[in-house]
Design a protein around this motif. Structure first.
Motif, mmCIF file in Angstrom:
data_model
loop_
_atom_site.group_PDB
_atom_site.id
_atom_site.type_symbol
_atom_site.label_atom_id
_atom_site.label_comp_id
_atom_site.label_asym_id
_atom_site.label_seq_id
_atom_site.Cartn_x
_atom_site.Cartn_y
_atom_site.Cartn_z
ATOM 1 N N ILE A 97 5.402 -0.212 -5.106
ATOM 2 C CA ILE A 97 6.339 -1.228 -4.633
ATOM 3 C C ILE A 97 5.771 -2.591 -4.984
ATOM 4 C CG2 ILE A 97 7.479 -2.259 -2.630
ATOM 5 C CD1 ILE A 97 7.196 0.453 -1.212
ATOM 6 N N GLY A 98 6.566 -3.415 -5.635
ATOM 7 C CA GLY A 98 6.153 -4.772 -5.975
ATOM 8 C C GLY A 98 6.970 -5.781 -5.202
ATOM 9 N N VAL A 99 6.300 -6.594 -4.392
ATOM 10 C CA VAL A 99 6.963 -7.695 -3.691
ATOM 11 C C VAL A 99 6.927 -8.888 -4.637
ATOM 12 C CG1 VAL A 99 6.997 -9.152 -1.635
ATOM 13 C CG2 VAL A 99 6.194 -6.774 -1.479
ATOM 14 N N ILE A 100 8.101 -9.287 -5.108
ATOM 15 C CA ILE A 100 8.196 -10.258 -6.197
ATOM 16 C C ILE A 100 8.645 -11.622 -5.683
ATOM 17 C CG2 ILE A 100 9.217 -10.738 -8.452
ATOM 18 C CD1 ILE A 100 7.491 -8.189 -8.355
ATOM 19 N N ARG A 101 7.943 -12.654 -6.118
ATOM 20 C CA ARG A 101 8.250 -14.037 -5.736
ATOM 21 C C ARG A 101 9.494 -14.530 -6.472
ATOM 22 N NH1 ARG A 101 3.801 -16.054 -7.287
ATOM 23 N NH2 ARG A 101 4.515 -16.795 -9.326
ATOM 24 N N LYS B 96 -9.709 4.788 -3.753
ATOM 25 C CA LYS B 96 -9.647 4.630 -2.304
ATOM 26 C C LYS B 96 -8.292 5.096 -1.767
ATOM 27 C CE LYS B 96 -11.280 3.161 1.676
ATOM 28 N NZ LYS B 96 -12.416 3.856 2.351
ATOM 29 N N ALA B 97 -7.225 4.750 -2.462
ATOM 30 C CA ALA B 97 -5.888 5.170 -2.034
ATOM 31 C C ALA B 97 -5.782 6.695 -2.014
ATOM 32 C CB ALA B 97 -4.832 4.579 -2.962
ATOM 33 N N LYS B 98 -6.354 7.349 -3.017
ATOM 34 C CA LYS B 98 -6.352 8.813 -3.043
ATOM 35 C C LYS B 98 -7.204 9.375 -1.911
ATOM 36 C CE LYS B 98 -5.369 9.703 -7.920
ATOM 37 N NZ LYS B 98 -5.816 10.345 -9.189
ATOM 38 N N GLU B 99 -8.334 8.755 -1.673
ATOM 39 C CA GLU B 99 -9.229 9.188 -0.599
ATOM 40 C C GLU B 99 -8.529 9.119 0.753
ATOM 41 O OE1 GLU B 99 -13.041 7.155 1.529
ATOM 42 O OE2 GLU B 99 -13.164 7.343 -0.659
ATOM 43 N N GLU B 100 -7.675 8.116 0.937
ATOM 44 C CA GLU B 100 -6.952 7.938 2.195
ATOM 45 C C GLU B 100 -5.631 8.708 2.213
ATOM 46 O OE1 GLU B 100 -6.487 3.770 2.867
ATOM 47 O OE2 GLU B 100 -8.645 3.410 3.123
ATOM 48 N N SER B 101 -5.395 9.487 1.162
ATOM 49 C CA SER B 101 -4.184 10.313 1.043
ATOM 50 C C SER B 101 -2.898 9.483 1.081
ATOM 51 C CB SER B 101 -4.162 11.376 2.158
ATOM 52 O OG SER B 101 -5.275 12.250 2.045
ATOM 53 N N LYS B 102 -2.967 8.289 0.521
ATOM 54 C CA LYS B 102 -1.776 7.440 0.436
ATOM 55 C C LYS B 102 -0.879 7.929 -0.700
ATOM 56 C CE LYS B 102 -3.198 4.408 3.568
ATOM 57 N NZ LYS B 102 -2.519 4.200 4.858
ATOM 58 N N LYS B 103 0.406 7.801 -0.504
ATOM 59 C CA LYS B 103 1.372 8.197 -1.520
ATOM 60 C C LYS B 103 1.981 7.000 -2.246
ATOM 61 C CE LYS B 103 0.916 12.475 -0.208
ATOM 62 N NZ LYS B 103 0.134 13.420 -1.046
ATOM 63 N N THR B 104 1.889 5.827 -1.605
ATOM 64 C CA THR B 104 2.545 4.624 -2.126
ATOM 65 C C THR B 104 1.563 3.466 -2.165
ATOM 66 O OG1 THR B 104 4.667 5.336 -1.191
ATOM 67 C CG2 THR B 104 4.449 3.003 -1.769
ATOM 68 N N ILE B 105 1.659 2.662 -3.221
ATOM 69 C CA ILE B 105 0.879 1.427 -3.332
ATOM 70 C C ILE B 105 1.851 0.255 -3.315
ATOM 71 C CG2 ILE B 105 -0.570 0.031 -4.869
ATOM 72 C CD1 ILE B 105 -1.800 2.658 -5.859
ATOM 73 N N LEU B 106 1.560 -0.732 -2.490
ATOM 74 C CA LEU B 106 2.369 -1.955 -2.434
ATOM 75 C C LEU B 106 1.502 -3.144 -2.795
ATOM 76 C CD1 LEU B 106 5.070 -3.060 0.046
ATOM 77 C CD2 LEU B 106 3.092 -4.560 -0.270
ATOM 78 N N THR B 107 2.064 -4.022 -3.604
ATOM 79 C CA THR B 107 1.335 -5.223 -3.995
ATOM 80 C C THR B 107 2.299 -6.370 -4.253
ATOM 81 O OG1 THR B 107 -0.497 -6.007 -5.379
ATOM 82 C CG2 THR B 107 1.276 -4.778 -6.491
ATOM 83 N N PHE B 108 1.768 -7.519 -4.637
ATOM 84 C CA PHE B 108 2.541 -8.754 -4.760
ATOM 85 C C PHE B 108 2.347 -9.372 -6.147
ATOM 86 C CE2 PHE B 108 1.432 -8.081 -0.373
ATOM 87 C CZ PHE B 108 2.544 -8.478 0.357
ATOM 88 N N GLY B 109 3.371 -10.106 -6.610
ATOM 89 C CA GLY B 109 3.219 -10.806 -7.877
ATOM 90 C C GLY B 109 4.448 -11.596 -8.268
ATOM 91 N N GLY B 110 4.278 -12.398 -9.310
ATOM 92 C CA GLY B 110 5.363 -13.231 -9.818
ATOM 93 C C GLY B 110 6.106 -12.566 -10.956
ATOM 94 N N ALA B 111 6.978 -13.328 -11.587
ATOM 95 C CA ALA B 111 7.892 -12.802 -12.590
ATOM 96 C C ALA B 111 7.189 -12.192 -13.800
ATOM 97 C CB ALA B 111 8.835 -13.908 -13.052
ATOM 98 N N TYR B 112 6.043 -12.739 -14.197
ATOM 99 C CA TYR B 112 5.364 -12.267 -15.403
ATOM 100 C C TYR B 112 3.959 -11.755 -15.092
ATOM 101 C CZ TYR B 112 9.228 -14.823 -17.487
ATOM 102 O OH TYR B 112 10.484 -15.270 -17.820
ATOM 103 N N SER B 113 3.781 -11.266 -13.887
ATOM 104 C CA SER B 113 2.465 -10.873 -13.391
ATOM 105 C C SER B 113 1.849 -9.716 -14.181
ATOM 106 C CB SER B 113 2.578 -10.483 -11.915
ATOM 107 O OG SER B 113 1.408 -9.837 -11.468
ATOM 108 N N ASN B 114 0.653 -9.942 -14.721
ATOM 109 C CA ASN B 114 -0.105 -8.868 -15.352
ATOM 110 C C ASN B 114 -0.434 -7.785 -14.331
ATOM 111 O OD1 ASN B 114 -0.355 -10.223 -17.928
ATOM 112 N ND2 ASN B 114 -1.852 -11.559 -16.961
#
Length: 301
Positions: free
Chosen positions: A79-83, A44-62
């Motif tokens: 980009i990882g938004v880290i708790r 989906k990200a490729k379909e929308e021509s996105k260049k960057t993926i941003l997501t969230f997680g903790g210190a040991y996030s799989n």
């Protein structure tokens, strides 16, 4: 084409048959449910021509580790938004963050209070203003496209199983399994978090009612472990040569075997366990255990 590996776990003094689907083996770095959840999101990200993926997680996030690697392999910046703001100075002391950093992920460390705003429009707009346009994947990777991917865990050959068991984090994996299960099958979810709030979240993604959450095996809550659990994980590996992680699959398999011992299931029941991966987090957990002079998880002879 993914290679589906299912092996039988030998049980004594019962006619119940237990099998484990080795989703942890489908990819060395994007294993288990993370592969399933990211599959259609990356498309989906490729379909929308996105260049960057941003997501969230903790210190040991799989999820953080898997997104960093999968993003790099598919040509995305990540980009990882880290708790936890205190982790900013500990990137190279943390196996998960170190790996994600080596895969090119950029980190945004926020306080635990601000992290709670991860689904708010205001916070997302703030991140867009600071980092530009991006494709957003929620914490744990759970959204409609992730569930679509998890619906592919079960195959037509799995109609022989009466029960299907999996660990539960954000509810995406079990939702996909529920949606692709058959009417005669019962789906058991073992949450790694305290409380039953996930019940409502899962209901938003499924239509079937052939499922139940077993909430008695969280071992104190998310990220919490006991020496009993560590000993069980080590013994299970020694007996079956199957590694389990202490956050998700270890608790689920412990709970399932405990239920078998308590005669929860009828004789001749066939049960399929879904191994959702998570092995990468063991190194970080062992560091925590060593710092407390506690027994660690060992997958060697």
């Amino acid at each position: 084409m993914l290679k589906i590996i299912t092996q039988e776990i030998l049980l004594q003094d019962t006619t119940i048959k237990l099998f484990i689907r080795r989703e942890d083996l489908i990819h060395p770095f994007v294993s288990g449910n993370k592969f399933r959840k990211l599959k259609y999101n990356l498309l989906k990200a490729k379909e929308e021509s996105k260049k960057t993926i941003l997501t969230f997680g903790g210190a040991y996030s799989n999820h953080i580790a898997a997104t960093a690697y999968a993003g790099q392999q598919n040509g995305f910046k990540t980009i990882g938004v880290i708790r936890g703001e205190e982790l900013e100075s500990k990137i190279f002391e943390n196996p998960t963050l170190k790996f994600a950093h080596q895969c090119g992920m950029k980190f945004v460390f926020v306080s635990r209070e601000k992290y709670q705003l991860k689904t708010s429009t205001f916070f997302i707009k703030e991140l867009q203003q600071a980092h530009g346009d991006f494709y957003l994947i929620p914490e744990g990777g759970t959204n409609d496209l992730a569930i679509k991917g998890c619906e592919e865990i079960l195959t037509e050959q799995d109609n022989k199983y009466d029960f299907i068991a999996c660990s539960v984090g954000t509810g995406g994996t079990i939702s996909g399994i529920i949606n692709s299960s058959l009417n005669h099958q019962n789906i058991l979810g073992f949450p790694s978090l305290k409380g039953d709030f996930l019940q409502k979240d899962i209901c938003n993604f499924v239509n079937n009612n052939n499922w139940k959450l077993i909430t008695d095996y969280h071992f104190g809550g998310y990220g919490k472990v006991t020496q009993e659990l560590i000993e069980f994980i080590n013994l299970f590996y020694k007996t079956n040569a199957v590694p389990l992680d202490p956050i998700y699959t270890g608790k689920m398999v412990y709970g399932l075997l405990d239920l078998i011992g308590k005669k929860y299931f009828s004789e001749n029941t066939k049960i399929l366990i879904i191994h959702t991966g998570g092995i990468q987090g063991i190194e970080g957990m062992n560091l925590k255990l060593k710092s407390k002079n506690l027994q660690t998880i060992k997958f060697d002879d």
